[in-house]
Structures are given as structure tokens and as C-alpha cells.
Enzyme design. Structure first.
Site, PDB file in Angstrom:
ATOM      1  N   TYR A 183       0.832  -1.197   0.000  1.00  0.00           N
ATOM      2  CA  TYR A 183       0.000   0.000   0.000  1.00  0.00           C
ATOM      3  C   TYR A 183       0.873   1.255   0.000  1.00  0.00           C
ATOM      4  O   TYR A 183       1.595   1.515   0.967  1.00  0.00           O
ATOM      5  CB  TYR A 183      -0.877   0.033   1.261  1.00  0.00           C
ATOM      6  CG  TYR A 183      -2.025  -0.940   1.281  1.00  0.00           C
ATOM      7  CD1 TYR A 183      -2.513  -1.531   0.122  1.00  0.00           C
ATOM      8  CD2 TYR A 183      -2.638  -1.265   2.487  1.00  0.00           C
ATOM      9  CE1 TYR A 183      -3.574  -2.432   0.161  1.00  0.00           C
ATOM     10  CE2 TYR A 183      -3.708  -2.153   2.531  1.00  0.00           C
ATOM     11  CZ  TYR A 183      -4.172  -2.732   1.365  1.00  0.00           C
ATOM     12  OH  TYR A 183      -5.220  -3.600   1.408  1.00  0.00           O
ATOM     13  N   LYS A 194      -0.502  -8.110  -2.971  1.00  0.00           N
ATOM     14  CA  LYS A 194      -1.887  -7.642  -3.010  1.00  0.00           C
ATOM     15  C   LYS A 194      -1.838  -6.145  -3.213  1.00  0.00           C
ATOM     16  O   LYS A 194      -1.260  -5.421  -2.397  1.00  0.00           O
ATOM     17  CB  LYS A 194      -2.553  -7.977  -1.685  1.00  0.00           C
ATOM     18  CG  LYS A 194      -3.882  -7.307  -1.398  1.00  0.00           C
ATOM     19  CD  LYS A 194      -4.284  -7.597   0.053  1.00  0.00           C
ATOM     20  CE  LYS A 194      -5.697  -7.168   0.379  1.00  0.00           C
ATOM     21  NZ  LYS A 194      -5.884  -5.733   0.523  1.00  0.00           N
TER      22      LYS A 194
END
Lengths: 295, 295, 295, 295, 295
Positions: free
Chosen positions: B164, B198
């Protein structure tokens, strides 16, 4: 009565891995059929004479997959070099100790050659340990088993103990296959913390030197029942030993499942024969096991 | 092109566990749909307002089983207290770090609260770690990740990194959802040794402060393709973020799979709705994923 | 004068691995040409726009083999997933730290993401570490380097230090490319225990804020000579930085070798161009390096 | 069939180091000729009487370089004091255990005197360990080997096991050179996780006390084939033992290579003769090995 | 030929400490005369009867200083309590193991009672270890020596090994003073990594049970030469054993130096006599040693 996974005091790692073995492989009904392959170390290449293809671990792992086994048992070296290709396709039981049959067995002890950490690293779903019940070398044996049990607990891997009566004292009291020694071995293993115990079929007619309580007529079924009963919440697997006739093995298997055993672990009876014949024998075993679903 | 498990340099433990996740759960075709459940820590109970039942980890684990997910993602506390009942029925991804959204994110860092040893003990098939790409706290972040990577290697567990972009510097250069930062984050994660990354869907129209190479018109599909390409042999999962319309999510999902992603990891889009509606949405996602089998 | 391997106080592991790099790969004449590939982490995928094929680590490793390089430099993730296929064909330098270029560099620090033990396990022949000379974060930087140096000594791996002047104080005193800072960086690295130091070419005309001794006319060759001299028995590699013209790079390379450098480490100048053009450029560099054999 | 390096489950460190030994030294065709030099410890200086120059480790290391061997095997002391001069010129195999021949061998055990960490520090490309198959001291032997195997795995060094049947039980069942014991030793070593096994040539006519399966006429070639087959994915080296006639050694060597062995490891047959005669013998061995390239 | 300190593969700590012993104490010409004082443990106070003053460690340390010895050898207790007064005036060799002569020596083993860390703490310039060559307790002996060697390497202290043939098997093969066993012991010690080996003078006429190569007429000088030759780059000290006539000791000393030994280590021959007589004997030894300078 076979215990359920939810009632035998397991942490999530052991429970999850046993669930995977028992309910997501093989028949998926809570029973188990294992393919052990430690004989190259235990007996040497002579065990592969009957079916030379079986000398190749790939043959064995493929047989475990094709036959729908619940797990294949390998020593560290075979696991390192051969399991990679098939990792995840069939559960791996990593056997952590073993010995050759060259020295005499009077003070039988099976030294460790692998660890529970190895098993985790290789993606195994359980570990195996051979305990020589009754051996004069019990101190070393118990010490090794304690380490394995502690590590298996810490890392959440089920511990399957090969419980084999051995040694000079066993020979003098019933012998390695006697009902007395087999039942005692199952109980000892349970008391020492195994999650699963693997025993040979008990021979109730071997009574030379056994205590009075065992010196009587007992049916094979009753003996098998007693062994399973004595193991308590430790799941029981019966092993085959040297190759016998199919009908004999099927009858023994039926008795085992009837007694509440969780399953069977047959090696030489499985792969000391031609490949398709192995699969036919598996099919007959599965018919029996399908009649004894667990939960 | 999605890499195959046999070509990406994995040891047997990582390969076997990924095989289990990708080929023995969900569609079993090499794709993956994960159900993440770390929002109670990351955002607090406010995330459960839309569907109060989702506040109960049992509800989520059952949803993962009923929906045929390839894995459910839990923090250590939920795993300890709730996974036991369902151990082995759906793969567990143990998330090892997390943070609340109370302090500002200018120097974002997600502290460790669990270990790879915990994951093994709980029977997890993978571990998750959140890396804040671009954060001024990179030294602490890299140090944590290194420890997790080494332990995951040692024990053979696949490492899934939540990559992220976050922090004041990211905000000044495209922002957390920009194509530039997302692609960079995927690359960094790959270079740091993740087995699976991810990422959120990249927004190529967010160009404020980005390098010249990114200050141009790019289609969403091309951006998604670039992200997967930059991840190399690290498998890619796309996450959903805040709840969006089903049609938008399905279109994004199609683009992700078309680009060679291994799968999807949708949380709030999944359980911030009524139970049966969740399963209907899963069914539509599986239709898409079925068109992109791997091996 | 370039020092010989026999005179620089190395143990057998470091000496043997440097011998392998310098005399059994590349030209095999004691010079070295390295292919660094840490830009995906340091700068992000934008560095691959000029030659998209270079985004694939396989392309780079193959280029290193085809071009007869003395080593390829990879971060842990690329090494884990891509080096296996080519292990042993070209020496691996495992880069142990790195950072993104997202946050500002006023307090530059490159966090560790790998270890010397990782390098040994992967079969690397050397490790790389980036030291930011002059950074306000020197305490953390020195601490990290100390650990790496100790581990490299313990395990016998040569330590190559990327010595880069960085940070607000450097900017005020000559800047990162100034002769003053580059020479100082080479000396610091030597004093801190590097076996090999990698520096950028010094720019003697950058004199703003430098001490009086450096505020004078110095030829590029003299500056390069001084850098190599200041490094003492630490072998010197010159790096290329951003892509420049071939003629400029060749002239710089000649100066470097003339000064007694051991070799060159060119990344973007090497792979930000078409494949065959890279090999042609390598051929011209090898012509120069062949004129400076060592022993 | 000799296994390839790509198919035997090796990590990058082991694969890269074996690649270096097999493809970047010696004939570079995947075969190997090793020069072992542990006899000063195992038998004492009497082994150097035939060629006093061989008492000097420098003589041996130089012979390994001149003869184009794939590796030289040294104990820790000789490696510490003599390998430095030639570090990197010929691969080093560090022998980690050894014993003198002063005490009797009924309970044969070869104690550790070095570690895999020593080997890495010295720049060795592999480690060696002597396992006494069949010894009553198997527990200590397995324990030592397990530690070495784990360390070799952790650090990525290939593990070469000297597999020697020894001890009172071996003497009673075929003896140390019997086909039965040699094949069993090769198998055991493979099961215990060796990457390479070194065995003596099997003597199928030594049948006193062997199991029924071995009590039959077997050609030497068939026995050698069986040994290589039983080792599976563990590469096989045949050793020479006491000095024999050149023609005998060449015939044995041809049989070994024909069977799929990876190579030969000849000590006394190599250096218990005059220097140039050694090189002539090497040349004849290389002619044979050149006919059996691997990949 | 005695090896020089620069050619025997030493790190700076070992080289510097040996340089101090060999070139800044005693004659300062590269030879060494040590005064060992471990007899109080090894034989008990009976050894002090001939010269009661020698029971006081102060007497011995002062004798070492007055006589211009290159070092004094003390056990941990004497070093702790007596070396302080004279620290730095004469080099200290800390003996790390020892045993009493109360039990029989059939399975001789000398247990550790100090560590290399103790030696550093006490300012010692070397450590001493007794290895019983040929003992049935070789496993414990090798294990102890390995630890001492590793620690001595890590901390840069020279390792002096007392190499004494002992045990039932030695008695059957030539005996503890035989040329065969002494030469074998020197070689083993060298292979196991000693920097300096201390041996007794070999007796070539002790041939009962020795291998054929040793069953012949050999002069004492030739035997001494062979022992030094077999030790390779391990420096050799000859010890005196029980007290003998001065002329015999001087002749032995001359032979030792002629053979290339680095020096002598005489205890009982030194201090089992009156103080001034000791100094006169030292003076005669120094005359001999002065003729054999090293570099």
C-alpha cells in the site's frame, strides 16, 4: 468407537492438518489409508526386488496420488529430493527417525535424522516417529520422543508414532507380535503423547512369557478391539508388515475398522506387486473403509 | 502471463501450500479468491454497521467456506479464538501486522502482532504482511518485513504482502491509488521477496506530481497489465478497497484476470451486504475466474 | 596501482570468491564488469520504459551471461525467484539494502532487506551495501554496515559498498558528485572495512562549499586517480549513474582503469538500450579493460 | 541415468555450487574427478611413503589444479593453512569429520572436527561427511549427520557423504566391500539426505552372511548399476581405496560412468606415484569421463 | 624448513600474537623456549619434591622472566591468582584442559577447565590443549578441540596442541613414544587445525606392533625430521618429558632445531633443579637456538 477430531484436545494446527488428511484426501470420510516408504532405510534395497520400479520414490508418490491415499510417508532424503514435484497433491508424513537392520536389535533404538522444523519446511502434514516399546534403550528413545512431541506441539503437527515392541526383554515376554506387547505398546504410546499410533496386528496366540491376564484364548477381533480401546483418544492405524495374502490383509483390515481404527498403513503389501494390481488392492480396501465413516 | 508454481523458485513447503490454496480449494483451477477480515483492527467496528452479522468472525469463516473461497485472512486473535472450529476446511492466511486508523498516516507503519511460528502453529497456509510503500518509516517497515520473509522461508510458508503506497511523500507524488505508486509498490514488493502481492486497482488518471513517464494517457487495462508485469514472478492479487458497485467490481475483476493476476481479495465489497447477496456476488466472480485457469 | 588479492589481508573465503569473480569470469584478467539491477527498487519501473524487456530479471541475468560480465547484482526478491535457473553461470552479488526514491533524501538511509546468510544460501559470491556518506542518519547507517561487515567476515564473503554522498549537508558542501565528496566517500568506506567500493565519477568542477584544498583546478583523471589512491587496499569500481553518451562512458572507463580501478559497474547505461546494442557496448568496454590486467 | 541438477530439488546455493564444480571445472561436462586428501588423518603419514612429496598439502592442491580436477578434499587444518594460496583456483570440499586408524573399528564412528560454517568461511563449494553404515554407533553418527545436513541446507552447500559399511555387524553380513552392504549404504545415505554419495566399488562375490536376494551370481557392472540406481537423485562418486593396477582402475572407472555415476574420487591411486605419472593417469581417466557428458 | 609467520594462513590476531612471542621475547629470533607448568594438575605435588620452591607459581613465572623464556604455560587457577603481578612481562599460554594421573589412561581424555575467552580476559597470547591421539575417547576429544579451535580462530589466539599418543590401542601399536605414533600425532594435530604442536621426542626403536613402513632402522635425527615435516605449516615444539641428563637434553634440542622445529618446551627438566642451575641450563639452550634464527 473412533474419537472425533473435535473431542481429542487438539490445537488448531493439529486439528486442521488431521482434518485435511482425513476429510480432504482419500475417501474424505474420516478414515485413512497411508503408503509408508521407509523400507529403503529400514531393510535396504532388497525390499525392492519383488517390484524393482518401487525403488524409485517417484513411483511411490505417484502411486499414492493415483490410489487416492491419505498420505505418503517419506524419510528426509526422499522428501527433499522427490516430494517437490508433487508438493500439495498428497499429504506428506515426514518420518523423523529410522535405522538399518544391520546391527542386532537387542537394544533397538531408531536415531533421529530429521526434525519437526524440517517437516514444516517441506510442507508435511504430520510427522512420524518409531518408538521401540520395551527396548533396554528406552531412556534414549523416550528422550528423543519427548523432543519430537514438544516440537510437534509447538508447531501444530500431528505426531504419528510407530509403536513396535523390540529388544531382548520383549522377545522373552510374548514377542514383538504378541497381543500383550502390541496392546501395551499402544497404551504406552498414548500415554507418551502420540496423536496417532501405528501398530502391527496383534497375535493373541503368542503367549510365551506373557502375564497371566494374557495367557488365555482371545479372538483376533477382541485383541484388535482391545488395542484400539487401550489407545484411548490416540487414533489407531494398523500396519501390514511383511507381504501376506490379499484375503488375509482384507480380513485384517475389516477387523481393524470394525474395532474403531482410523485406518491402515500398508507398504510392502502395497508396492511389492505390479502397479495395476496395487490399485486393484487399494480399491478393495476402500470398499471396506467406506463402510466406517467418521466425523 | 501468470507464472506457474513450478517455475518461481519455491521450496517444497511454499509450493505445496500454494498448490493447496490454488488447486485444492475454490475453483481449483489455479486462481484464488480470498476473504480478508482485518478491518476490525484497521478501521474498527464502524465497518460492520452495514451488516452487523459480519462483526462475528464465525460468520466470516462460514461465508468463506460456503462461498468456496481459497482462503480467509484473520489477525492472530480471531484466528486463535475462531479458526479452531473450522480448521482445515478453508485455508487460513494469518495476517502478521496491522494498525488502527486513529493516528494520521503521514509516517505510516503497521506493527507486527504475530509471527510465522504462530501461523504454523495455527495451521495457516500463508502469512500476510502490510508494507507501506513510500512511507518515511521505511527502515522499520523493511526490518519487519525482512524478519517475516526469513521466517517464512525457513518454515516454507508463502508470504503475501499487502503493498500500500502511504505517507506524506506518496501524497505529493500521485497519491496512494495512482498508477505510478501502485506499479512501483508492486515492483518493490517483488524485489523484497514476496511470493504474492496484493495491490489496489491503479488509477492512471491520478498524475499530480508523478514522473514524466507516467504523465500520459493510459487505459485502466494497460495500467493493470503493467502492474502484473512489474511484479515478475510474484503472484498478484487485486483488492477492492471501499465498497463499490457490483458492476464496477466485476469489470475490474475481469481486467485483473485478463492481465494475468492470480486472483482477487475482496473484503468490504463481500461482507458489507446481506449473506445471500454475498454468495450471489461470489458466483459472478467465479464465472469470471473460471475463464482464466492456470497451471 | 591496483592491489593484488594476495596482499590485501583477506581470509581464504573472501580471497577465493574475489579470485573467482576476477579471474574465472569476464575477461579473467583481474578486471571486473558488473551488471547492477537494483533500479526497480531504487527508482521504480520508470527505469524500464526505455527498454521494456529489461523489466524482466531473466533478461538481465541472460545479458550478464551473454556479455561475459563478472557478476550480476540483484536484490533478495529477484535473486530468490530468478537466479535459480542460472545459478553458478554468472557470479551473484546480493544487494542487502535499498530504498525507494519516494521520500526526500535529506536524511538518506537505505534499510537492510537481506542478510549475508541469505547471500551464502543463494550461492552469492559477494554482498553489496549502500552507505550514504554524509547523511544525518549516519548512526543507523554505520550500525547496519557494521553488522554486514561482521557477518561478511565471519562467512568469508567480499563486501562491496556503494558509497554515495547524500543528504542535506552533502548538498551544502560540493554536492553528491563533487570530487571532494566522492573522494571522501571512498576513504570513509575503506576506513569502515569494505573490500570493494563503488563510487560515481568525481566532478572536480563542483566546488561550491568544498574545503579550500579542493577549491582548485583538477583534471578529471587526477580526480579519479585521487579517489583510487584514497581507497587504499579497497578495490574500486566506478559506476555510471544515469545514461550518458557511449563515447563519454568509454572515456570515463579508460580514465578509471588508468587510475588503477578494478572495474566498472554500469546498469542503466547497459540495459536502457536494445539487446544487441548492449553487447556491442560491452565489447568496447572489454577492449579497454583488456589493456589493464591485474594479478 | 544420471540426474540433472535442475531436477533434484536443490535450492540455488546447492545448485550453483554443484554447477560450478561440474560445469566450470574439470572437463566441464557434468562429470567430476575429485582428489581426496584426508589420509594423513585417517591412516597417518605411512600413506606418504610411496611418494614423500605427497605429504605436503601444497603438492596435492597443485596436482588438483594441474590435473584439472573438479575439487580437492581437505580437512580443516590443511584447508586453513594451505588453501589460501590457491583459493578459488580449484573447488574445495571441506571434510568435516575423520578418525585415525589406531583404535579398532568394531564401533566405528568418525567424530566431527569442522562445521559447515567453517566451510563457508573458507570458501569451500561442498562439505564431506563420513557415515559408517551399519555401525553399532549409529545413533551418534546419525545425530552428527543430521546437524551437518541441516547446516548445509541452511547455507546452501552440497553435502557429499562418504558411505562406508563398517563395524562388527557389517563384518558378519557380507563385509565392507560386499555388493549387499555397498548398495544398502548408498540407499541409506540417499534416504538421510545426501546430495552426493561416495562409495567403494561393490564386490558381488562377497556373499557370506548376506540376505538371500544377494546370494546369487551378479556381474560387477550389474552391481555398480544397482548401486547408482538405489541412490536415486543422490549423485554417485566411486572411490578407489587402496592402490590397484591402472588397468583395473580404468576398467572400474568405465563401469562406474557407464552405470550413471557422476564421477570418481581417487586419492592413493592418484598420488601414491610420481607426479607426471599421476597426470598421465588423470589423462586416461578424462578420456573415459569425456564419453559420459551430463547436463 | 621452519615456516614463516607470513606464509601460514594466519589472521592478524594470531600472527601478531605469535610475532610477539617469537620476536619480542626470548632471543627475538623466531625461536621459542616455553616453560610449562601444568604438572601440579597432571602429576600432583610429587613433581615438586626435587625443588620445593617450584611449588610456588611465582617462582616459575619469575624464572620464566629471568630466563628470558618466550612464554609460561599455566592452568586457569594459577593464571588467575599469580599472573596478575607479572602480566605483560612474559607471554602467558593458558592451558585449557588437563587431567590427573589417578585413573588409568586406557580411554584417556583431558577435560576442558578453561576457555579461549578466559585466555583473552587474562591477557594470554596463546592457548594450549592436550589431544590424546589414538584414544578410544576420540569423539569427546575431537569435539572439545573443535570448540577451542573455533573460539581461537574467532578471537585470534594461536592454538598450541599438546599431541600425546595415549590409550589401549596406542599401547598395542608402538606405544606413546614410538616414532610411528609421534609422527602420526603431529600429522593429526596439523590436520585438525593447530597452529603449533607440542610433541615428545620420537623413539624410532619402539617398533612393536607398528605398520611395516615404520618397522626399520631410522636415526633419531631422521625421525625428528619426519615429525617436523609431517606437521606441515603447524609450528613444532619438542617437549622434554621426565627429567633426563643435561647433555641428552641438549643433544635432543640441537636435533629438534636442526629439523626445523620452532622451539622447545621444557618443564621438569627446567625447574626440578636449583634456581641458578636452571638459568645455566637455559643459557646453554639459548646458545643452540641462536644458531637457528627464523623470519
Amino acid at each position: 468407537m473412533r474419537p472425533t477430531l473435535a473431542e481429542i484436545g487438539l490445537g488448531p494446527g493439529k486439528k486442521g492438518r488431521l482434518h485435511r488428511i482425513l476429510f480432504r484426501h482419500g475417501l474424505g470420510n474420516g478414515t485413512a489409508l497411508f503408503l509408508p516408504y521407509d523400507q529403503g532405510l529400514e531393510h535396504g534395497p532388497r525390499d525392492f526386488v519383488a517390484n524393482p520400479a518401487a525403488a524409485d520414490p517417484r513411483y511411490i508418490i505417484r502411486l499414492a496420488i493415483e490410489g487416492g491415499f491419505n498420505g505418503v510417508v517419506l524419510q528426509i532424503g526422499s522428501a527433499e529430493k522427490f516430494y517437490w514435484d508433487y508438493a500439495g497433491e498428497v499429504p506428506l508424513v515426514l518420518k523423523l527417525n529410522g535405522k538399518t537392520d544391520v546391527p542386532p536389535e537387542t537394544e533397538a533404538l531408531s536415531p533421529l535424522h530429521g526434525s519437526v522444523d524440517d517437516a514444516v519446511r517441506l510442507g508435511a502434514d504430520a510427522v512420524g516417529y518409531t518408538l521401540y516399546h520395551g527396548t533396554p534403550a528406552a531412556q534414549a528413545d523416550f528422550t528423543q520422543l519427548r523432543q519430537v512431541r514438544e516440537d510437534a506441539h509447538r508447531l501444530g503437527l500431528p505426531l504419528i508414532v510407530w509403536a513396535y515392541p523390540r529388544g531382548s526383554a520383549v522377545d522373552a515376554k510374548g514377542g514383538r507380535d504378541s497381543f500383550y506387547q502390541i496392546e501395551y505398546a499402544a497404551r504406552v504410546t498414548s500415554e507418551l503423547g502420540a496423536d496417532v499410533v501405528k501398530v502391527n496386528f496383534p497375535h493373541p496366540n503368542k503367549r510365551s512369557g506373557v502375564p497371566a491376564a494374557y495367557d488365555r484364548e482371545v479372538s483376533t477381533q477382541d485383541a484388535v478391539n482391545a488395542v484400539v480401546h487401550s489407545a484411548g483418544r490416540t487414533l489407531v492405524l494398523f500396519s501390514g508388515g511383511e507381504k501376506a495374502s490379499d484375503e488375509e490383509m482384507l480380513e485384517r483390515s475389516r477387523e481393524a475398522m470394525e474395532a474403531g481404527a482410523t485406518g491402515l498403513i500398508y507398504g510392502r503389501n502395497m508396492w511389492q506387486r505390479e502397479h495395476d494390481d496395487s490399485l486393484r488392492f487399494v480399491a478393495r480396501l476402500r470398499e471396506i473403509m467406506a463402510k466406517y465413516p467418521g466425523n
